[in-house]
Design a protein around this motif. Structure first.
Motif, PDB file in Angstrom:
ATOM      1  N   VAL A  82      -6.628  -3.429   8.050  1.00 18.53           N
ATOM      2  CA  VAL A  82      -6.317  -1.987   8.045  1.00 18.53           C
ATOM      3  C   VAL A  82      -7.579  -1.195   8.366  1.00 18.53           C
ATOM      4  CG1 VAL A  82      -5.528  -0.065   6.601  1.00 18.53           C
ATOM      5  CG2 VAL A  82      -4.494  -2.329   6.340  1.00 18.53           C
ATOM      6  N   PRO A  83      -7.526  -0.217   9.271  1.00 17.05           N
ATOM      7  CA  PRO A  83      -8.710   0.610   9.566  1.00 17.05           C
ATOM      8  C   PRO A  83      -9.240   1.292   8.312  1.00 17.05           C
ATOM      9  CG  PRO A  83      -6.962   0.998  11.164  1.00 17.05           C
ATOM     10  CD  PRO A  83      -6.363   0.146  10.085  1.00 17.05           C
ATOM     11  N   ASP A  84     -10.577   1.423   8.236  1.00 16.46           N
ATOM     12  CA  ASP A  84     -11.211   1.991   7.047  1.00 16.46           C
ATOM     13  C   ASP A  84     -10.709   3.395   6.703  1.00 16.46           C
ATOM     14  OD1 ASP A  84     -12.665  -0.268   6.620  1.00 16.46           O
ATOM     15  OD2 ASP A  84     -14.534   0.489   7.497  1.00 16.46           O
ATOM     16  N   GLY A  85     -10.387   4.177   7.720  1.00 18.57           N
ATOM     17  CA  GLY A  85     -10.007   5.566   7.458  1.00 18.57           C
ATOM     18  C   GLY A  85      -8.553   5.778   7.098  1.00 18.57           C
ATOM     19  N   GLU A  86      -7.767   4.709   7.062  1.00 18.90           N
ATOM     20  CA  GLU A  86      -6.336   4.862   6.792  1.00 18.90           C
ATOM     21  C   GLU A  86      -6.082   5.064   5.299  1.00 18.90           C
ATOM     22  OE1 GLU A  86      -2.263   2.190   7.008  1.00 18.90           O
ATOM     23  OE2 GLU A  86      -3.711   2.038   8.661  1.00 18.90           O
ATOM     24  N   ALA A  87      -5.234   6.014   4.969  1.00 19.74           N
ATOM     25  CA  ALA A  87      -4.866   6.264   3.574  1.00 19.74           C
ATOM     26  C   ALA A  87      -3.722   5.346   3.157  1.00 19.74           C
ATOM     27  CB  ALA A  87      -4.457   7.718   3.385  1.00 19.74           C
ATOM     28  N   LEU A  88      -3.756   4.922   1.913  1.00 16.49           N
ATOM     29  CA  LEU A  88      -2.698   4.104   1.327  1.00 16.49           C
ATOM     30  C   LEU A  88      -2.099   4.842   0.136  1.00 16.49           C
ATOM     31  CD1 LEU A  88      -4.623   0.695   1.370  1.00 16.49           C
ATOM     32  CD2 LEU A  88      -2.896   1.458   3.015  1.00 16.49           C
ATOM     33  N   ALA A  89      -0.970   4.359  -0.357  1.00 17.65           N
ATOM     34  CA  ALA A  89      -0.285   5.026  -1.468  1.00 17.65           C
ATOM     35  C   ALA A  89       0.108   4.008  -2.531  1.00 17.65           C
ATOM     36  CB  ALA A  89       0.947   5.764  -0.972  1.00 17.65           C
ATOM     37  N   GLN A  90      -0.321   4.260  -3.761  1.00 19.21           N
ATOM     38  CA  GLN A  90       0.114   3.429  -4.885  1.00 19.21           C
ATOM     39  C   GLN A  90       1.285   4.128  -5.568  1.00 19.21           C
ATOM     40  OE1 GLN A  90      -2.553   2.862  -8.297  1.00 19.21           O
ATOM     41  NE2 GLN A  90      -1.972   0.701  -8.322  1.00 19.21           N
TER      42      GLN A  90
END
Length: 287
Positions: free
Chosen positions: A197-205
Motif C-alpha cells: 500500500v502506498p505510504d500516503g494512503e489512508a486506512l480505516a479501522q
C-alpha cells in the motif's frame, strides 16, 4: 497522595449524592399516577425502575464497552421531571470527578470499582451471593433521557448498523500489527499485504457498535428553534413531560434486535467490502 485522597473523597461524596437523588426520584415515581410502558416488563412499577436506575454492575462475561439497556416510556409531571433533572446533575458531577481521577490518579480506578458498591445497603443487597462485583462506571454516569417538550407520538426501532470509524495511516497500521505476535503467520501475511500500500494512503479501522433502541420523538408543538421532531438513543427509560399523566401514542418494537442488517447499504459507502487487515478490522477506502 493528598491529591488521590481528595479525589477519592470527592468521588465517594458524589456517588452518595447520586444514589440519594435516585432514591428521591423513586419515591416521587411511586407516588406518581402517570402512565408508564417498558419493553420487557408488563408492569413498569417503582421496583422495575429501581432495578433500571441502580444497575451499576458488570455481569460475568460482559464486554466493558457494552452497557445494558432498559427501554421504557414514563409520563412525567413537573415534580418528577424536577427529580430527574437532579439525578442528571448528580451524574454529571460524578462524571466530572471521575474524569479528573482518570487524568491525575488512574491507579485509583480498581479501588473505586471495589469500594463504592459497599457504601449503600440497597446496593450491597445486589452483591449477596455474587462475590466481589465490579462497578460499571458508565452505567453510573449515563444520563436519564428526557423529551424536550410534550409529545404527540413516539416511534421506536432497533438500530443495528452503528459503527465507529477511525482514520489511520499505513505507519499506524504497521505499528499496530507489530504490537501483535509479529512471528505469527497470519500477522506476517498482513504485514506483507500492507507493504504493497502506498505510504500516503489512508486506512480505516472499523468498530461495530452494539444494537441500540432509537426513538423518533414527534412534538405536539414545534420547539423554539422550529424543530418538530428529534431522534435519540434510549439506553434508559425516557421521561416525557405530561401534565395529564398520559403517554403519547407509541409503537411496540421487537423485544430483541433483529439479526443482521436492517437498513439498506448506503450508495455512497466509501470503504471496500472486504476487510484488508482482519486482525485489526482495518479496511481500505475505495479508489
Amino acid at each position: 497522595m493528598d491529591v488521590q485522597y481528595r479525589l477519592l473523597a470527592e468521588l465517594e461524596a458524589a456517588f452518595d449524592r447520586l444514589v440519594e437523588r435516585i432514591d428521591a426520584l423513586l419515591e416521587v415515581y411511586e407516588a406518581s399516577p402517570g402512565q408508564a410502558w417498558a419493553l420487557e416488563s408488563p408492569r413498569p412499577d417503582a421496583e422495575w425502575l429501581r432495578r433500571a436506575l441502580l444497575d451499576f454492575w458488570y455481569q460475568d462475561g460482559q464486554d466493558g464497552r457494552v452497557t445494558r439497556s432498559y427501554v421504557g416510556l414514563i409520563a412525567a409531571n413537573e415534580r418528577l421531571l424536577g427529580t430527574v433533572a437532579e439525578v442528571n446533575t448528580a451524574k454529571s458531577h460524578f462524571s466530572t470527578i471521575l474524569a479528573q481521577i482518570r487524568q491525575q490518579a488512574a491507579s485509583l480506578i480498581p479501588e473505586i470499582k471495589a469500594v463504592l458498591p459497599f457504601r449503600h445497603p440497597v446496593l450491597h443487597d445486589h452483591l449477596r451471593g455474587q462475590g466481589l462485583a465490579r462497578l460499571h462506571l458508565k452505567q453510573c454516569w449515563r444520563h436519564l433521557p428526557v423529551a424536550d417538550a410534550p409529545l404527540s407520538r413516539v416511534r421506536l426501532a432497533w438500530y443495528t448498523s452503528g459503527r465507529s470509524i477511525k482514520r489511520l495511516t499505513t505507519h499506524d497500521a504497521e505499528r499496530m500489527l507489530l504490537a501483535l505476535d509479529s512471528d505469527a503467520p497470519h500477522v506476517r501475511i498482513q504485514l506483507k499485504r500492507l507493504g504493497g500500500v502506498p505510504d500516503g494512503e489512508a486506512l480505516a479501522q472499523v468498530q461495530r457498535q452494539a444494537p441500540v433502541m432509537r426513538a423518533n420523538l414527534f412534538f405536539r408543538e414545534p420547539l423554539a428553534d422550529g424543530r418538530s421532531r428529534r431522534a435519540m438513543n434510549l439506553p434508559l427509560p425516557l421521561f416525557i413531560p405530561a401534565c395529564d399523566g398520559r403517554l403519547p401514542d407509541h409503537n411496540q418494537p421487537l423485544p430483541r434486535p433483529p439479526q443482521g442488517r436492517t437498513r439498506a447499504k448506503r450508495s455512497d459507502e466509501r470503504l471496500e467490502e472486504e476487510v484488508f487487515l482482519p486482525s485489526l478490522r482495518i479496511f481500505r477506502y475505495r479508489g
